[in-house]
Design an enzyme around this catalytic site. Structure first.
Site, PDB file in Angstrom:
ATOM      1  N   CYS A  63      42.602 -19.952  34.102  1.00 26.61           N
ATOM      2  CA  CYS A  63      41.964 -20.030  35.428  1.00 26.61           C
ATOM      3  C   CYS A  63      42.270 -21.562  36.196  1.00 26.61           C
ATOM      4  O   CYS A  63      41.721 -22.365  35.586  1.00 26.61           O
ATOM      5  CB  CYS A  63      40.370 -19.791  35.603  1.00 26.61           C
ATOM      6  SG  CYS A  63      39.605 -19.902  36.978  1.00 26.61           S
ATOM      7  N   CYS A 105      46.746 -18.648  41.181  1.00 23.23           N
ATOM      8  CA  CYS A 105      45.389 -18.192  40.652  1.00 23.23           C
ATOM      9  C   CYS A 105      45.948 -16.954  39.874  1.00 23.23           C
ATOM     10  O   CYS A 105      46.721 -16.268  40.313  1.00 23.23           O
ATOM     11  CB  CYS A 105      44.606 -17.680  42.091  1.00 23.23           C
ATOM     12  SG  CYS A 105      43.178 -16.522  41.560  1.00 23.23           S
TER      13      CYS A 105
HETATM   14  N1  DGL Z   1      41.638 -16.664  38.630  1.00 24.34           N
HETATM   15  C1  DGL Z   1      41.000 -18.074  39.023  1.00 24.34           C
HETATM   16  C2  DGL Z   1      42.234 -18.915  39.248  1.00 24.34           C
HETATM   17  O1  DGL Z   1      43.151 -18.966  38.631  1.00 24.34           O
HETATM   18  C3  DGL Z   1      40.200 -17.801  40.282  1.00 24.34           C
HETATM   19  C4  DGL Z   1      39.472 -16.630  40.844  1.00 24.34           C
HETATM   20  C5  DGL Z   1      38.039 -17.094  41.585  1.00 24.34           C
HETATM   21  O2  DGL Z   1      37.828 -17.517  42.579  1.00 24.34           O
HETATM   22  O3  DGL Z   1      37.235 -16.933  40.613  1.00 24.34           O
HETATM   23  O4  DGL Z   1      42.022 -19.650  39.968  1.00 24.34           O
END
Ligand code: DGL
Length: 261
Positions: free
Chosen positions: A74, A189
């Site tokens: 993330c 993301c």
């Molecule tokens: N999957 C997360 C990232 O790579 C973010 C998603 C969220 O906003 O929680 O930044």
């Protein structure tokens, strides 16, 4: 023989794009997938509160699952809390995820690169530093999307997402300047690669959509000790949702990824 699992962490389903790659490179390993769905979306949190939440969560997760390595799949979490996690839990190896600005800068021909991320990642000092260190010769446009992560959550569970809604979120990525056009969009993301085919279809011109999942999995592979046997069939890979609540669509999705809730 039972080994400690590799723990893959995200706020939601985004880290599954990394799990997919990691499984291929580490078939002998068990995986625990953790989604902090109770805190989703991370993109709109205040920085100090989110950092405290992640640190407190890992106090519990490390004790509970005893992972061999943790992959923070993330961008929003790692660009904020990566350094603090390493400092707070020095015994643990953390593999991070940061916007793939360096590879994009090396690859662009037009010099126009866009970074599609959450509003949180776009705001981070970490992201600005990456641009300054590795892409100062490029024109980098940061695009923080309020809604795409949530759209991806719905999309992977089978909901229809209107083209117009997606187009609105990605349109800012496309820039024309002095006869040159954006040629790379960094998917910063981990949720977004699930929608890459839709992005490709709706893009005003073809670009390279850079998905770092494989590179993250390779880095994890380098850090996870190799073992010389295959995985036994007895231990399932598991998914843990911090809300403690998973609806049918989520359980179905998780099962599709070979995980048990
Ligand atoms: N999957 C997360 C990232 O790579 C973010 C998603 C969220 O906003 O929680 O930044």
């Amino acid at each position: 023989m039972e080994e400690n699992p590799v723990l893959i962490f995200d706020s939601g389903i985004g880290g599954l794009t990394v799990l997919r790659e990691a499984r291929v490179l580490m078939p002998e390993r068990n995986f625990v997938y953790v989604a902090d769905d109770a805190g989703f979306p991370y993109g709109s949190w205040n920085e100090p509160e989110l950092k405290s939440r992640i640190l407190a969560l890992f106090e519990d997760l490390l004790a509970r699952f005893k992972p061999v390595v943790v992959v923070i799949a993330c961008n929003t979490a790692f660009t904020l809390a990566g350094a603090a996690l390493r400092q707070t839990f020095p015994e643990m190896t953390f593999v991070g995820t940061v916007p793939a600005i360096k590879p994009a800068a090396e690859r662009t021909r037009s010099g126009l690169v866009s970074v599609l991320a959450t509003p949180g990642t776009v705001k981070r000092a970490y992201t600005r530093d990456l641009i300054e260190s590795f892409a100062s010769q490029c024109h980098v446009r940061l695009v923080g999307s309020q809604n795409l992560a949530a759209m991806a959550e719905r999309y992977v569970r089978g909901d229809a997402i209107a083209d117009e809604d997606v187009r609105r979120e990605i349109s800012e990525c496309f820039l024309e300047k002095d006869g040159r056009k954006t040629d790379i969009v960094v998917l910063a993301c981990t949720h977004y690669p699930f929608m890459a085919n839709t992005f490709r279809r709706l893009a005003p011109w073809p670009v390279d959509w850079l998905d770092p999942a494989e590179a993250i999995a390779r880095q994890a592979r380098r850090l996870v000790p190799t073992v010389n046997h295959l995985k036994s069939g007895d231990m399932p890979d598991i998914a843990y949702f911090t809300s403690g609540e998973t609806d049918f669509a989520t359980r179905r999705l998780i099962q599709g990824f070979g995980l048990q809730v």
